[in-house]
Write an enzyme that holds these catalytic residues in place. Structure first.
Site, PDB file in Angstrom:
ATOM      1  N   ASP A  12       0.201  -6.004   8.698  1.00 32.88           N
ATOM      2  CA  ASP A  12       1.289  -5.923   7.729  1.00 32.88           C
ATOM      3  C   ASP A  12       1.794  -4.486   7.699  1.00 32.88           C
ATOM      4  OD1 ASP A  12       2.967  -6.737   5.493  1.00 32.88           O
ATOM      5  OD2 ASP A  12       1.595  -5.623   4.204  1.00 32.88           O
ATOM      6  N   SER A  13       2.960  -4.306   7.076  1.00 29.01           N
ATOM      7  CA  SER A  13       3.499  -2.961   6.910  1.00 29.01           C
ATOM      8  C   SER A  13       2.610  -2.110   5.996  1.00 29.01           C
ATOM      9  CB  SER A  13       4.904  -3.052   6.305  1.00 29.01           C
ATOM     10  OG  SER A  13       4.865  -3.799   5.108  1.00 29.01           O
ATOM     11  N   GLU A 156       3.720  -2.919  -6.722  1.00 24.05           N
ATOM     12  CA  GLU A 156       2.786  -1.849  -6.363  1.00 24.05           C
ATOM     13  C   GLU A 156       2.467  -0.957  -7.553  1.00 24.05           C
ATOM     14  OE1 GLU A 156       3.314   0.090  -2.646  1.00 24.05           O
ATOM     15  OE2 GLU A 156       3.271  -1.834  -1.595  1.00 24.05           O
TER      16      GLU A 156
END
Ligand code: DGL
Length: 273
Positions: A12-13, A156
């Site tokens: 994933d990034s 986040e």
């Protein structure tokens, strides 16, 4: 190493792909995993297709060197714009997020009005719309897509129950509500964490978690290819997960635990090339 016992590689990034790994562990708890998060270069979602393809190639090469038996492209942005790039590079099976989620959305939808939310890159690629239209037998399908770039930083920051999240979601979902969608594809690694809020704002709408359906596809694929790990001790299910990241930020452990649902072991810092 015997093919069956090789790990599954997930990339994933950043850390968001741990929401996908969580689903894989749920459906394939006996497997071993290698997780690569390109945390030094996250987010990918606002970058050009060329850059996403270059990063995806580097992540793929890294996992191939680890001798994985399957590559899971957990990032919806990479799955949307660079899945072919990954497939061409890898001589092993590759699972992306788009087709499994599109198939699940078609099965879940009654009125065939389907909403898709994702990063800017995912939405402007039209990957979900193309997959939904191709997979749906009827011409009646209507797809309504909306980029929700601010959801990633919001998740986040741990603000999923904050008023700001509600305000933003109201704004992003307004158009989809007007179109009376009955199914919404969560086309981003971060969005499953917003499910309680989305369920509240869109009562009666089926939410499609792309990681969950990718994991179900992986079960079928590995079983058909006879590549499922040979079961170990039946009573001790503890997948071995090796974490690799390109940067460890001060919030890494806290964030990772939120996405995965349990504490993570120390990641190994790597440089991609
Ligand atoms: N992992 C990305 C995705 O699922 C979200 C974060 C990013 O923009 O890199 O699209």
């Amino acid at each position: 190493m015997a093919e069956n016992n090789k790990p599954i590689g997930v990339f994933d990034s950043g850390i968001g792909g741990l929401s996908v790994l969580k689903q894989f562990i749920r459906f394939l708890p006996y497997e071993n995993y290698i997780y690569l998060g390109d945390t030094a270069r996250v987010p990918y979602g606002n970058r050009s297709d060329e850059t996403v393809m270059r990063y995806a190639t580097e992540c793929t090469d890294f996992l191939l060197k680890q001798e994985v038996k399957l590559i899971v492209v957990a990032c919806n942005t990479v799955s949307s714009v660079a899945l072919d790039t990954v497939r061409k590079r890898a001589n092993i099976p590759v699972i992306g997020m788009i087709n499994p989620a599109a198939g699940a959305a078609i099965r879940a939808s009654v009125n065939k009005k389907i909403g898709v939310i994702g990063t800017r890159a995912t939405i402007s690629s039209n990957a979900y719309e193309i997959a939904l239209t191709e997979l749906c037998q009827s011409n009646e399908i209507k797809v309504y897509s909306k980029a929700c770039p601010l959801f990633v930083p919001l998740v986040e920051e741990g603000m999923v129950y904050h008023n700001a999240a509600r305000l933003l979601a109201d704004e992003y979902l307004e158009e989809l509500k007007l179109h009376e969608i009955d199914t919404l594809v969560l086309g981003c690694t971060h969005y499953p964490l917003l499910s309680p809020l989305l369920t509240e704002l869109l009562p009666g709408v089926s939410l499609i978690d792309s990681g969950e359906h990718a994991a179900v596809n992986a079960v079928r694929l590995l079983a058909e290819d006879k590549k499922l790990v040979k079961e170990r001790d039946e009573y001790i299910i503890k997948p071995e997960i090796k974490f690799f990241v390109t940067d460890v930020s001060p919030t890494f452990y806290d964030l990772a635990q939120r996405f995965l649902g349990f504490p993570v072991d120390s990641p190994k810092l790597v440089t991609l090339e």
